[in-house]
Design a protein around this motif. Structure first.
Motif, PDB file in Angstrom:
ATOM      1  N   LYS A  13      -2.381  -2.719  15.620  1.00 13.69           N
ATOM      2  CA  LYS A  13      -1.775  -2.867  14.307  1.00 13.69           C
ATOM      3  C   LYS A  13      -2.231  -4.184  13.704  1.00 13.69           C
ATOM      4  N   PRO A  14      -2.761  -4.176  12.483  1.00 13.16           N
ATOM      5  CA  PRO A  14      -3.251  -5.414  11.868  1.00 13.16           C
ATOM      6  C   PRO A  14      -2.148  -6.462  11.768  1.00 13.16           C
ATOM      7  N   VAL A  15      -2.523  -7.703  11.988  1.00 15.66           N
ATOM      8  CA  VAL A  15      -1.538  -8.784  11.964  1.00 15.66           C
ATOM      9  C   VAL A  15      -0.847  -8.869  10.604  1.00 15.66           C
ATOM     10  N   GLN A  16      -1.554  -8.498   9.531  1.00 17.46           N
ATOM     11  CA  GLN A  16      -0.939  -8.546   8.201  1.00 17.46           C
ATOM     12  C   GLN A  16       0.237  -7.585   8.110  1.00 17.46           C
ATOM     13  N   TYR A  17       0.122  -6.415   8.736  1.00 18.98           N
ATOM     14  CA  TYR A  17       1.228  -5.468   8.731  1.00 18.98           C
ATOM     15  C   TYR A  17       2.324  -5.893   9.706  1.00 18.98           C
ATOM     16  N   VAL A  18       1.932  -6.505  10.799  1.00 20.97           N
ATOM     17  CA  VAL A  18       2.911  -6.991  11.773  1.00 20.97           C
ATOM     18  C   VAL A  18       3.817  -8.031  11.118  1.00 20.97           C
ATOM     19  N   LEU A  19       3.224  -8.942  10.378  1.00 15.75           N
ATOM     20  CA  LEU A  19       3.977 -10.041   9.762  1.00 15.75           C
ATOM     21  C   LEU A  19       4.420  -9.727   8.329  1.00 15.75           C
ATOM     22  N   ASN A  20       3.933  -8.613   7.784  1.00 10.83           N
ATOM     23  CA  ASN A  20       4.205  -8.253   6.387  1.00 10.83           C
ATOM     24  C   ASN A  20       3.755  -9.335   5.413  1.00 10.83           C
ATOM     25  N   GLU A  21       2.584  -9.907   5.687  1.00 20.77           N
ATOM     26  CA  GLU A  21       2.050 -10.898   4.770  1.00 20.77           C
ATOM     27  C   GLU A  21       0.535 -10.924   4.841  1.00 20.77           C
ATOM     28  N   ALA A  22      -0.073 -11.181   3.691  1.00 18.46           N
ATOM     29  CA  ALA A  22      -1.530 -11.311   3.607  1.00 18.46           C
ATOM     30  C   ALA A  22      -1.841 -12.350   2.545  1.00 18.46           C
ATOM     31  N   TRP A  23      -2.813 -13.192   2.841  1.00 14.00           N
ATOM     32  CA  TRP A  23      -3.220 -14.216   1.876  1.00 14.00           C
ATOM     33  C   TRP A  23      -4.374 -13.687   1.031  1.00 14.00           C
ATOM     34  N   PHE A  24      -4.249 -13.906  -0.281  1.00 14.20           N
ATOM     35  CA  PHE A  24      -5.274 -13.448  -1.213  1.00 14.20           C
ATOM     36  C   PHE A  24      -5.304 -14.409  -2.387  1.00 14.20           C
ATOM     37  N   TYR A  25      -6.458 -14.951  -2.666  1.00 12.61           N
ATOM     38  CA  TYR A  25      -6.627 -15.862  -3.803  1.00 12.61           C
ATOM     39  C   TYR A  25      -5.622 -17.008  -3.746  1.00 12.61           C
ATOM     40  N   LYS A  26      -5.423 -17.542  -2.547  1.00 17.19           N
ATOM     41  CA  LYS A  26      -4.528 -18.682  -2.278  1.00 17.19           C
ATOM     42  C   LYS A  26      -3.059 -18.356  -2.498  1.00 17.19           C
ATOM     43  N   MET A  27      -2.715 -17.080  -2.494  1.00 12.95           N
ATOM     44  CA  MET A  27      -1.323 -16.666  -2.643  1.00 12.95           C
ATOM     45  C   MET A  27      -0.941 -15.738  -1.494  1.00 12.95           C
ATOM     46  N   LYS A  28       0.316 -15.794  -1.107  1.00 11.36           N
ATOM     47  CA  LYS A  28       0.805 -14.944  -0.027  1.00 11.36           C
ATOM     48  C   LYS A  28       1.461 -13.701  -0.605  1.00 11.36           C
ATOM     49  N   PHE A  29       0.937 -12.536  -0.213  1.00 11.74           N
ATOM     50  CA  PHE A  29       1.433 -11.248  -0.688  1.00 11.74           C
ATOM     51  C   PHE A  29       2.184 -10.528   0.425  1.00 11.74           C
ATOM     52  N   PHE A  30       3.223  -9.829   0.033  1.00 12.71           N
ATOM     53  CA  PHE A  30       3.896  -8.912   0.959  1.00 12.71           C
ATOM     54  C   PHE A  30       3.039  -7.654   1.077  1.00 12.71           C
ATOM     55  N   VAL A  31       2.801  -7.202   2.296  1.00  8.95           N
ATOM     56  CA  VAL A  31       2.073  -5.952   2.512  1.00  8.95           C
ATOM     57  C   VAL A  31       2.746  -5.151   3.613  1.00  8.95           C
ATOM     58  N   ASN A  32       2.638  -3.845   3.502  1.00  2.07           N
ATOM     59  CA  ASN A  32       3.039  -2.940   4.579  1.00  2.07           C
ATOM     60  C   ASN A  32       2.047  -1.784   4.601  1.00  2.07           C
ATOM     61  N   GLU A  33       2.326  -0.771   5.383  1.00  4.18           N
ATOM     62  CA  GLU A  33       1.363   0.308   5.566  1.00  4.18           C
ATOM     63  C   GLU A  33       1.253   1.249   4.370  1.00  4.18           C
ATOM     64  N   ASP A  34       1.971   0.947   3.289  1.00  2.00           N
ATOM     65  CA  ASP A  34       1.847   1.725   2.056  1.00  2.00           C
ATOM     66  C   ASP A  34       0.711   1.221   1.175  1.00  2.00           C
ATOM     67  N   VAL A  35       0.144   0.058   1.520  1.00  2.00           N
ATOM     68  CA  VAL A  35      -0.919  -0.518   0.699  1.00  2.00           C
ATOM     69  C   VAL A  35      -2.046  -1.034   1.593  1.00  2.00           C
ATOM     70  N   LEU A  36      -3.238  -1.117   1.014  1.00  2.00           N
ATOM     71  CA  LEU A  36      -4.363  -1.707   1.734  1.00  2.00           C
ATOM     72  C   LEU A  36      -4.142  -3.204   1.920  1.00  2.00           C
ATOM     73  N   ILE A  37      -4.721  -3.737   2.972  1.00  2.00           N
ATOM     74  CA  ILE A  37      -4.751  -5.178   3.165  1.00  2.00           C
ATOM     75  C   ILE A  37      -5.805  -5.754   2.225  1.00  2.00           C
ATOM     76  N   PRO A  38      -5.458  -6.711   1.383  1.00  2.00           N
ATOM     77  CA  PRO A  38      -6.448  -7.298   0.470  1.00  2.00           C
ATOM     78  C   PRO A  38      -7.631  -7.906   1.222  1.00  2.00           C
ATOM     79  N   ARG A  39      -8.826  -7.671   0.678  1.00  6.90           N
ATOM     80  CA  ARG A  39     -10.055  -8.130   1.324  1.00  6.90           C
ATOM     81  C   ARG A  39     -10.684  -9.305   0.564  1.00  6.90           C
TER      82      ARG A  39
END
Length: 291
Positions: free
Chosen positions: A69-95
């Motif tokens: 399971k991707p760490v972004q989904y494990v923690l429900n967070e992904a960094w994108f453009y210097k901002m922290k976004f909430f993510v879960n399995e309903d959305v792609l992980i920002p690249r």
């Protein structure tokens, strides 16, 4: 157990699934999330006894990570453009390559509108987590941002991120492939889209972290028509772009010339842009229309 001992055990387990450097990066990210300590702070406090609640949380996360399971989904967070976004399995992980798409739009927008007082409308098609539209709103606060997605669950994630990041974006649930819905949308100066573009035949070549967890509807297209989103959106854009409007696509690195051809067939002048790795990952279309 001490923080240092738990970290050593954690990373040893992760190395059974991940390369050493990636295991270290993930471990540092998870430990900061759970303990609040950055890497240097953890090292300075490695002999400190870890809280039982933190140890239990780390073990829970480790179990999920060992299942790919991707760490972004494990923690429900992904960094994108210097901002922290909430993510879960309903959305792609920002690249990272999508960050480059945002940067391209921002740079060209600012260069082309430096002396303009006109309010600009921007549409993000297939918003997912909302990372594109939210970042554009933060970078271009004077523009009106609109975003659509077919998935109600994805839109819920995007709306949460817009609230959390204080970025007013108008979200709407629409399937862009349904031409009957096009008349519900407005005129825009910029249209941007990172659509599904991976042919189903390539699915087995992807890692378990992608195919087992990320939403297939946002990733894959049928092998017999892999360009359907680009074709439809190019056609849509002909009548929904204002004078001198632009359309920006993220593309599969092997499909850039095909997407350029699709835009040119619809009357656009098209340009391919490489990412930082030298891959053809972005295409821009410009159409000059009478004002």
């Amino acid at each position: 157990m001490t923080t240092g001992e738990v970290y050593i055990d954690f990373i040893r387990e992760l190395k059974t699934v991940y390369e050493e450097r990636e295991a270290e990066t993930i471990s540092d990210w998870v430990f900061e999330n759970v303990t609040g300590m950055k890497r240097w702070e953890r090292r300075a406090n490695q002999n400190k006894e870890i809280k039982n609640s933190e140890h239990q949380q780390l073990q829970k996360y480790l179990t999920e990570l060992l299942q790919h399971k991707p760490v972004q989904y494990v923690l429900n967070e992904a960094w994108f453009y210097k901002m922290k976004f909430f993510v879960n399995e309903d959305v792609l992980i920002p690249r990272p390559e999508t960050e480059e798409l945002v940067e391209w739009i921002v740079n060209e927008f600012e260069a082309g509108n430096a002396n303009s007082s006109k309010t600009r409308n921007i549409l993000d098609i297939g918003s997912g987590s909302g990372c594109i539209s939210i970042c554009l709103k933060k970078e271009l606060p004077g523009a009106n941002l609109f975003a659509i997605d077919i998935s109600e669950k994805a839109l819920a994630v995007a709306q949460k991120n817009a609230r959390d990041l204080n970025a007013p974006v108008d979200f709407l649930q629409i399937d862009i492939l349904d031409e009957n819905k096009w008349n519900t949308l407005f005129q825009y100066d910029i249209i941007v889209c990172n659509p599904p573009y991976i042919p189903l035949k390539e699915k087995d070549s992807l890692g378990r972290n992608v195919i087992d967890f990320e939403p297939a509807v946002a990733l894959f297209v049928d092998d017999d028509n892999p360009f359907i989103f680009y074709q439809k959106i190019a056609k849509f854009s002909k009548n929904h772009l204002r004078a001198n409007g632009r359309i920006y696509f993220e593309v599969h690195e092997l499909q850039a010339e095909d997407i350029k051809g699709i835009l040119e067939n619809e009357g656009f002048t098209a340009t391919i842009k490489k990412d930082i790795y030298g891959k053809d990952r972005m295409v821009r279309g410009k159409m000059v229309k009478k004002v």
